[in-house]
Design a protein around this motif. Structure first.
Motif, PDB file in Angstrom:
ATOM      1  N   SER A 185       0.635  -1.164   0.304  1.00  0.00           N
ATOM      2  CA  SER A 185       0.356   0.059   0.137  1.00  0.00           C
ATOM      3  C   SER A 185       0.881   1.167   0.179  1.00  0.00           C
ATOM      4  CB  SER A 185      -1.572   0.052   1.374  1.00  0.00           C
ATOM      5  OG  SER A 185      -1.522   1.046   1.306  1.00  0.00           O
ATOM      6  N   GLU A 186       0.610   2.099  -0.487  1.00  0.00           N
ATOM      7  CA  GLU A 186       1.184   3.718  -0.752  1.00  0.00           C
ATOM      8  C   GLU A 186       0.932   4.029   0.821  1.00  0.00           C
ATOM      9  OE1 GLU A 186      -0.683   6.042  -3.977  1.00  0.00           O
ATOM     10  OE2 GLU A 186      -0.088   4.994  -5.203  1.00  0.00           O
ATOM     11  N   ALA A 187       0.898   3.967   1.644  1.00  0.00           N
ATOM     12  CA  ALA A 187       0.342   4.532   3.128  1.00  0.00           C
ATOM     13  C   ALA A 187       1.335   3.576   3.364  1.00  0.00           C
ATOM     14  CB  ALA A 187      -0.899   3.967   3.601  1.00  0.00           C
ATOM     15  N   ILE A 188       2.248   2.742   3.653  1.00  0.00           N
ATOM     16  CA  ILE A 188       2.995   2.192   4.265  1.00  0.00           C
ATOM     17  C   ILE A 188       4.497   2.219   3.067  1.00  0.00           C
ATOM     18  CG2 ILE A 188       3.774  -0.327   4.499  1.00  0.00           C
ATOM     19  CD1 ILE A 188       0.694  -1.177   5.291  1.00  0.00           C
ATOM     20  N   VAL A 189       4.393   2.256   1.850  1.00  0.00           N
ATOM     21  CA  VAL A 189       5.717   2.091   1.075  1.00  0.00           C
ATOM     22  C   VAL A 189       5.750   3.403   0.496  1.00  0.00           C
ATOM     23  CG1 VAL A 189       6.371  -0.230   1.176  1.00  0.00           C
ATOM     24  CG2 VAL A 189       5.023   0.904  -0.066  1.00  0.00           C
ATOM     25  N   SER A 190       6.809   4.113   0.199  1.00  0.00           N
ATOM     26  CA  SER A 190       7.929   5.097   0.252  1.00  0.00           C
ATOM     27  C   SER A 190       7.742   4.936  -1.501  1.00  0.00           C
ATOM     28  CB  SER A 190       8.967   5.925   0.713  1.00  0.00           C
ATOM     29  OG  SER A 190       9.722   5.072   0.027  1.00  0.00           O
ATOM     30  N   SER A 191       7.091   5.616  -2.089  1.00  0.00           N
ATOM     31  CA  SER A 191       7.663   5.690  -3.459  1.00  0.00           C
ATOM     32  C   SER A 191       8.500   5.505  -3.942  1.00  0.00           C
ATOM     33  CB  SER A 191       7.733   7.383  -4.282  1.00  0.00           C
ATOM     34  OG  SER A 191       7.767   7.602  -5.849  1.00  0.00           O
ATOM     35  N   GLU A 192      10.238   5.276  -3.580  1.00  0.00           N
ATOM     36  CA  GLU A 192      11.002   4.697  -3.837  1.00  0.00           C
ATOM     37  C   GLU A 192      11.520   3.656  -3.751  1.00  0.00           C
ATOM     38  OE1 GLU A 192      10.833   7.426  -1.627  1.00  0.00           O
ATOM     39  OE2 GLU A 192      12.059   8.415  -3.277  1.00  0.00           O
ATOM     40  N   THR A 193      10.464   2.510  -2.428  1.00  0.00           N
ATOM     41  CA  THR A 193      10.087   1.637  -2.194  1.00  0.00           C
ATOM     42  C   THR A 193       9.682   1.312  -3.692  1.00  0.00           C
ATOM     43  OG1 THR A 193      10.108   2.196   0.676  1.00  0.00           O
ATOM     44  CG2 THR A 193       9.345  -0.116  -0.024  1.00  0.00           C
ATOM     45  N   ALA A 194       8.123   1.647  -3.899  1.00  0.00           N
ATOM     46  CA  ALA A 194       7.709   0.603  -4.481  1.00  0.00           C
ATOM     47  C   ALA A 194       8.052   0.248  -5.956  1.00  0.00           C
ATOM     48  CB  ALA A 194       6.375   1.607  -4.699  1.00  0.00           C
ATOM     49  N   LYS A 206       8.623 -11.526 -13.657  1.00  0.00           N
ATOM     50  CA  LYS A 206       7.039 -11.890 -13.282  1.00  0.00           C
ATOM     51  C   LYS A 206       6.391 -10.830 -13.440  1.00  0.00           C
ATOM     52  CE  LYS A 206       9.034 -14.734  -9.570  1.00  0.00           C
ATOM     53  NZ  LYS A 206       8.413 -16.116  -9.752  1.00  0.00           N
ATOM     54  N   LEU A 207       6.309  -9.858 -13.893  1.00  0.00           N
ATOM     55  CA  LEU A 207       5.626  -8.955 -13.787  1.00  0.00           C
ATOM     56  C   LEU A 207       5.132  -9.114 -15.156  1.00  0.00           C
ATOM     57  CD1 LEU A 207       4.725  -6.068 -12.301  1.00  0.00           C
ATOM     58  CD2 LEU A 207       6.399  -4.989 -14.369  1.00  0.00           C
ATOM     59  N   GLY A 208       3.350  -8.928 -14.677  1.00  0.00           N
ATOM     60  CA  GLY A 208       2.547  -9.275 -15.889  1.00  0.00           C
ATOM     61  C   GLY A 208       2.334 -10.186 -16.532  1.00  0.00           C
ATOM     62  N   LYS A 209       3.011 -11.116 -16.378  1.00  0.00           N
ATOM     63  CA  LYS A 209       2.954 -12.616 -16.316  1.00  0.00           C
ATOM     64  C   LYS A 209       0.666 -12.924 -15.256  1.00  0.00           C
ATOM     65  CE  LYS A 209       7.536 -14.254 -16.874  1.00  0.00           C
ATOM     66  NZ  LYS A 209       7.971 -15.077 -16.811  1.00  0.00           N
ATOM     67  N   THR A 210       0.567 -13.700 -15.976  1.00  0.00           N
ATOM     68  CA  THR A 210      -0.951 -14.603 -15.406  1.00  0.00           C
ATOM     69  C   THR A 210      -0.326 -14.760 -13.981  1.00  0.00           C
ATOM     70  OG1 THR A 210      -2.248 -15.388 -17.116  1.00  0.00           O
ATOM     71  CG2 THR A 210      -3.166 -16.415 -15.166  1.00  0.00           C
ATOM     72  N   ALA A 211      -1.413 -14.459 -12.707  1.00  0.00           N
ATOM     73  CA  ALA A 211      -1.133 -14.765 -10.825  1.00  0.00           C
ATOM     74  C   ALA A 211       0.238 -14.475 -10.862  1.00  0.00           C
ATOM     75  CB  ALA A 211      -1.478 -15.811 -10.788  1.00  0.00           C
ATOM     76  N   ASN A 212       0.994 -13.509 -11.183  1.00  0.00           N
ATOM     77  CA  ASN A 212       2.082 -13.263 -10.893  1.00  0.00           C
ATOM     78  C   ASN A 212       2.330 -11.599 -10.933  1.00  0.00           C
ATOM     79  OD1 ASN A 212       4.660 -14.509 -10.649  1.00  0.00           O
ATOM     80  ND2 ASN A 212       3.712 -15.624 -12.046  1.00  0.00           N
ATOM     81  N   GLY A 213       3.051 -10.904 -10.215  1.00  0.00           N
ATOM     82  CA  GLY A 213       3.681  -9.362 -10.086  1.00  0.00           C
ATOM     83  C   GLY A 213       3.026  -8.749  -8.741  1.00  0.00           C
ATOM     84  N   LEU A 214       2.540  -7.989  -9.014  1.00  0.00           N
ATOM     85  CA  LEU A 214       2.365  -7.198  -8.223  1.00  0.00           C
ATOM     86  C   LEU A 214       0.712  -6.579  -7.967  1.00  0.00           C
ATOM     87  CD1 LEU A 214       5.125  -4.321  -9.036  1.00  0.00           C
ATOM     88  CD2 LEU A 214       5.622  -6.052  -7.313  1.00  0.00           C
ATOM     89  N   ILE A 215       0.321  -6.156  -6.816  1.00  0.00           N
ATOM     90  CA  ILE A 215      -0.813  -5.555  -6.288  1.00  0.00           C
ATOM     91  C   ILE A 215       0.126  -4.205  -5.982  1.00  0.00           C
ATOM     92  CG2 ILE A 215      -3.181  -5.197  -5.239  1.00  0.00           C
ATOM     93  CD1 ILE A 215      -3.651  -7.804  -5.955  1.00  0.00           C
ATOM     94  N   SER A 216      -0.424  -3.314  -6.212  1.00  0.00           N
ATOM     95  CA  SER A 216       0.343  -1.416  -5.657  1.00  0.00           C
ATOM     96  C   SER A 216      -1.883  -0.821  -5.185  1.00  0.00           C
ATOM     97  CB  SER A 216       0.832  -0.540  -6.883  1.00  0.00           C
ATOM     98  OG  SER A 216       0.510   0.664  -5.861  1.00  0.00           O
ATOM     99  N   LEU A 217      -1.400  -0.754  -3.734  1.00  0.00           N
ATOM    100  CA  LEU A 217      -2.769  -0.394  -3.059  1.00  0.00           C
ATOM    101  C   LEU A 217      -2.717   0.982  -3.620  1.00  0.00           C
ATOM    102  CD1 LEU A 217      -4.040  -3.250  -1.318  1.00  0.00           C
ATOM    103  CD2 LEU A 217      -5.148  -2.862  -3.235  1.00  0.00           C
ATOM    104  N   LYS A 218      -3.784   1.794  -3.574  1.00  0.00           N
ATOM    105  CA  LYS A 218      -3.921   3.717  -3.291  1.00  0.00           C
ATOM    106  C   LYS A 218      -4.151   3.644  -1.848  1.00  0.00           C
ATOM    107  CE  LYS A 218      -2.288   4.811  -7.324  1.00  0.00           C
ATOM    108  NZ  LYS A 218      -0.844   4.867  -7.149  1.00  0.00           N
TER     109      LYS A 218
END
Length: 390
Positions: A185-194, A206-218
């Motif tokens: 979540s952006e509330a927890i990690v900084s922009s640099e960490t993200a 892994k990025l962009g593959k099915t069931a792989n990658g990131l979920i970034s929460l606003k």
């Protein structure tokens, strides 16, 4: 300045007014003031929520996710119990809220240095996915050179973990698993960490593959629209670079005017007392924003200030002019969620104010001869013209 709780249509009109009436790119949001640039793109490659049940493992970065994002929390917990996926929680040293839910826990002092150390270990040992990188990543060689120039042992020390083995075991597990998702979540990690988390998903392939990658929460219900609707100095609606030929052409074609070109650092302008006229829509920086702006001194440095809000907030009390705002349930419109889906909602009550938020903005635009928009459908139809076309 546009609040992240406003609708897409309201945010669109705010940045349009800034660029057509005021002839300036000085438009932004206190939610993202002086917080780095990466948040603009952090959700662009989000894993669809429904793919959580198809992954092998979920890494929760920080333990406040379930409180701030209960729907996603329910989906992860449901997959944990019903699909038997693994869930690992990466915590700060003093936080153990999810001990009763998931057994796998790791205490980390600095997320930024931990993920930077993980990426350092991958690159220094040749564990990156070279084929994936070759086809999809620009600037990799420069990133690798800069990262490997850093002291690995110092990164481990700054990460606040006990030993090298902790990072190395995490990397080996992460790379070995067929499918996994990093959730933050952006509330927890900084922009640099993200950005370092994003780099990890990239160099591992892994990025962009099915069931792989990131979920970034606003952080807020419509934070994504701050970027997608163009409420940033360097971005136009559709996240177009404001100084690109495409952006200039669309502004001329759709708004029938020339695009402003100057881009300023809004935080610096405020601190230096260079803001002569400030228009704040749906935000309370004095009362709530986690920034040095929230101390109120920067508000005192501004010239004329106007605030439009539902309530008499701490910021509104400092304003020279307060414009009453209609509630979302009185106005209707749409939001853009963290998956970048536009979700429409309807008005159910008549506004108590004489003119709803978007009607106030349209009246201002009409005073300066920018006409042609009459209702939410007209606004939506115009803003979609800026979006990338299939």
């Amino acid at each position: 300045m546009a609040g992240a709780r406003l609708s897409n249509e309201e945010i669109y009109l705010i940045q349009k007014t800034a660029r057509t009436v005021a002839k300036t790119n000085n438009v932004g949001s206190f939610s993202y003031l002086a917080r780095g640039d990466y948040y603009a793109q952090s959700a662009q490659n989000n894993v669809p929520f429904q793919e959580i049940r198809d992954t092998s493992k979920v890494y929760l970065i920080g333990d406040g996710l379930f409180e701030e994002h209960p729907v996603l929390g329910y989906m992860i917990q449901n997959a944990f119990y019903k699909k038997d996926i693994e869930v690992s929680v990466l915590n700060t040293n003093k936080s153990q809220k999810l001990n009763h839910k998931f057994e796998s826990q790791a205490e980390i002092g600095s997320f930024y240095h931990f993920f930077k150390a993980a990426n350092h270990y991958i690159l220094s040992n040749g564990l990156e996915n070279a084929l994936f990188i070759k086809d999809r990543i620009d600037g990799f060689d420069d990133y690798k050179k800069a990262l490997l120039a850093e002291d690995y042992a110092l990164l481990i020390q700054k990460a606040g973990i006990c030993c090298l083995e902790k990072v190395e075991s995490f990397v080996k597990e992460y790379l070995h698993e067929m499918n996994n998702i990093l959730v933050f979540s952006e509330a927890i990690v900084s922009s640099e960490t993200a950005q370092e988390i994003h780099n990890l998903a990239l160099i591992s392939g892994k990025l962009g593959k099915t069931a792989n990658g990131l979920i970034s929460l606003k952080e807020k219900n419509n934070s994504q629209a701050i970027f997608d609707m163009g409420a940033q100095p360097q971005l136009l609606t559709g996240q177009l670079d404001i100084n690109s030929d495409e952006a200039k052409e669309k502004i001329k074609q759709i708004w029938n005017t020339e695009a402003p070109t100057s881009i300023n650092n809004l935080n610096d302008l405020m601190k230096d007392g260079k803001i002569k006229n400030a228009f704040i829509f749906g935000e309370d920086p004095v009362g709530t924003t986690l920034s040095d702006i929230s101390e109120g001194s920067c508000m005192d440095k501004m010239g004329f200030t106007m605030v439009q809000d539902y309530f008499m907030t701490a910021t509104a009390k400092k304003a020279d002019l307060v414009m009453p705002a209609s509630m979302p349930i009185e106005t209707g419109g749409s939001y853009t969620n963290t998956q970048r889906y536009i979700q429409e909602f309807e008005a159910h009550f008549t506004p108590k104010v004489a003119h709803s938020n978007h009607k106030q903005m349209l009246a201002i635009l009409e005073k300066f001869d920018f006409k042609g928009l009459n209702d939410l459908d007209d606004i939506k139809a115009e803003m979609i013209k800026f979006f990338p076309q299939p």
